[in-house]
Motif scaffolding. Sequence first.
Motif, short mmCIF file in Angstrom:
data_model
loop_
_atom_site.label_atom_id
_atom_site.label_comp_id
_atom_site.label_asym_id
_atom_site.label_seq_id
_atom_site.Cartn_x
_atom_site.Cartn_y
_atom_site.Cartn_z
N GLU A 3 0.82 -1.21 0.00
CA GLU A 3 0.00 0.00 0.00
C GLU A 3 0.85 1.26 0.00
O GLU A 3 0.49 2.24 -0.62
CB GLU A 3 -0.95 0.00 1.19
CG GLU A 3 -2.08 -0.97 1.01
CD GLU A 3 -3.32 -0.62 1.79
OE1 GLU A 3 -3.33 0.41 2.50
OE2 GLU A 3 -4.28 -1.39 1.70
N LYS A 4 1.98 1.20 0.71
CA LYS A 4 2.81 2.39 0.85
C LYS A 4 4.28 2.03 0.90
O LYS A 4 4.65 1.04 1.52
CB LYS A 4 2.45 3.10 2.14
CG LYS A 4 2.18 4.57 2.03
CD LYS A 4 1.81 5.13 3.38
CE LYS A 4 0.52 5.85 3.41
NZ LYS A 4 0.20 6.77 2.39
N LEU A 5 5.08 2.85 0.26
CA LEU A 5 6.53 2.73 0.34
C LEU A 5 7.06 4.08 0.77
O LEU A 5 6.71 5.11 0.18
CB LEU A 5 7.12 2.35 -1.03
CG LEU A 5 8.65 2.39 -1.15
CD1 LEU A 5 9.29 1.30 -0.29
CD2 LEU A 5 9.08 2.23 -2.61
N TYR A 6 7.87 4.08 1.82
CA TYR A 6 8.51 5.31 2.30
C TYR A 6 10.01 5.14 2.16
O TYR A 6 10.56 4.11 2.55
CB TYR A 6 8.14 5.59 3.76
CG TYR A 6 8.93 6.74 4.34
CD1 TYR A 6 8.58 8.06 4.07
CD2 TYR A 6 10.04 6.50 5.14
CE1 TYR A 6 9.32 9.11 4.59
CE2 TYR A 6 10.78 7.55 5.67
CZ TYR A 6 10.42 8.84 5.38
OH TYR A 6 11.15 9.89 5.89
N VAL A 7 10.67 6.17 1.61
CA VAL A 7 12.11 6.11 1.38
C VAL A 7 12.74 7.42 1.84
O VAL A 7 12.20 8.50 1.57
CB VAL A 7 12.42 5.90 -0.13
CG1 VAL A 7 13.90 5.80 -0.35
CG2 VAL A 7 11.70 4.67 -0.66
N ASN A 8 13.89 7.33 2.51
CA ASN A 8 14.58 8.52 3.00
C ASN A 8 16.08 8.35 2.76
O ASN A 8 16.67 7.33 3.14
CB ASN A 8 14.30 8.69 4.50
CG ASN A 8 14.80 10.00 5.04
OD1 ASN A 8 15.32 10.83 4.32
ND2 ASN A 8 14.65 10.18 6.34
N ASN A 9 16.69 9.35 2.10
CA ASN A 9 18.14 9.38 1.84
C ASN A 9 18.64 8.15 1.09
O ASN A 9 19.68 7.59 1.40
CB ASN A 9 18.94 9.54 3.14
CG ASN A 9 18.61 10.83 3.83
OD1 ASN A 9 18.27 11.83 3.20
ND2 ASN A 9 18.68 10.83 5.16
N ALA A 11 19.97 6.78 -2.44
CA ALA A 11 20.55 7.18 -3.73
C ALA A 11 20.35 8.67 -3.95
O ALA A 11 20.94 9.48 -3.26
CB ALA A 11 19.99 6.34 -4.86
N LEU A 12 19.50 9.07 -4.89
CA LEU A 12 19.23 10.48 -5.17
C LEU A 12 18.00 11.02 -4.46
O LEU A 12 17.69 12.21 -4.55
CB LEU A 12 19.06 10.68 -6.69
CG LEU A 12 20.25 10.26 -7.55
CD1 LEU A 12 19.90 10.35 -9.02
CD2 LEU A 12 21.47 11.11 -7.23
N ILE A 13 17.28 10.17 -3.77
CA ILE A 13 16.00 10.54 -3.14
C ILE A 13 16.24 11.14 -1.76
O ILE A 13 16.85 10.50 -0.90
CB ILE A 13 15.08 9.32 -3.02
CG1 ILE A 13 14.74 8.75 -4.39
CG2 ILE A 13 13.80 9.66 -2.26
CD1 ILE A 13 13.98 7.43 -4.35
N ASP A 14 15.74 12.37 -1.56
CA ASP A 14 15.75 12.96 -0.22
C ASP A 14 14.72 12.24 0.65
O ASP A 14 15.03 11.66 1.66
CB ASP A 14 15.40 14.45 -0.26
CG ASP A 14 16.51 15.31 -0.84
OD1 ASP A 14 17.68 14.96 -0.63
OD2 ASP A 14 16.19 16.30 -1.51
N GLU A 15 13.48 12.35 0.21
CA GLU A 15 12.38 11.70 0.91
C GLU A 15 11.25 11.47 -0.09
O GLU A 15 10.96 12.33 -0.92
CB GLU A 15 11.89 12.58 2.07
CG GLU A 15 10.87 11.92 2.94
CD GLU A 15 10.51 12.75 4.16
OE1 GLU A 15 10.34 12.16 5.24
OE2 GLU A 15 10.40 13.99 4.03
N LEU A 16 10.65 10.29 0.00
CA LEU A 16 9.61 9.93 -0.97
C LEU A 16 8.60 9.01 -0.30
O LEU A 16 8.98 8.12 0.46
CB LEU A 16 10.25 9.21 -2.16
CG LEU A 16 9.30 8.60 -3.20
CD1 LEU A 16 8.65 9.69 -4.03
CD2 LEU A 16 10.06 7.64 -4.09
N GLU A 17 7.34 9.24 -0.58
CA GLU A 17 6.29 8.32 -0.14
C GLU A 17 5.45 7.99 -1.35
O GLU A 17 4.95 8.89 -2.03
CB GLU A 17 5.44 8.96 0.96
CG GLU A 17 4.52 7.97 1.62
CD GLU A 17 3.87 8.54 2.87
OE1 GLU A 17 2.64 8.64 2.89
OE2 GLU A 17 4.61 8.87 3.81
#
Length: 188
Positions: A3-9, A11-17
């Motif tokens: 349902e959800k993916l949260y990513v922080n720091n 590769a190139l992603i600062d923060e993403l949901e």
Amino acid sequence: MIEKLYVNNFALIDELEVDFGSGLNVLSGETGAGKSIIIGSLNFVLGGKADKDIIKSGCDMTEASVLIYVDNDELKKELEKCDVTVDDDNYVLIKRTFNKSGKSYCKINGKTATVSMVREISAYLVDIHGQHDHQSLLNPKSHIVMLDRLCGEALEKELEKLKEIYAEYRQISKKLKEIDMNDRDIQD
């Protein structure tokens, strides 16, 4: 279903949901749009290999978490065998962090877990297919599970009958061995 993916720091992603819809989800876009990074972060949180290159430049650590909805009773039983309890709302939350010193920390539903534990339950929860990546379809261990799911309830009844017959067989076999041993004792 994710349902959800949260990513922080990562590769190139600062923060993403990312919120995923029900059913099939497809990531498409031009070369360089970031599809591979999203898939890489998903593989990471699900127990994939990690090295220091995945940590965003200038950061000390990366983290990712995935919220997975589980509404299949068979799947819940398999997860319980792995000591993972699906919460009352039918969710499993997997979180993984990785720091510059190479240490990886994982949690499943808030409980500390190893990467191999995450990898084991992820095999039940998520299947990622890329251009040349057909994980479960090529794994012979998953073939019988797929076939069983396809047959549904009709197979469940037959499996129960088979379990009963097999249990009877084992009892009879045990008795025969005992009789055979008693006959040998008498002959001696």
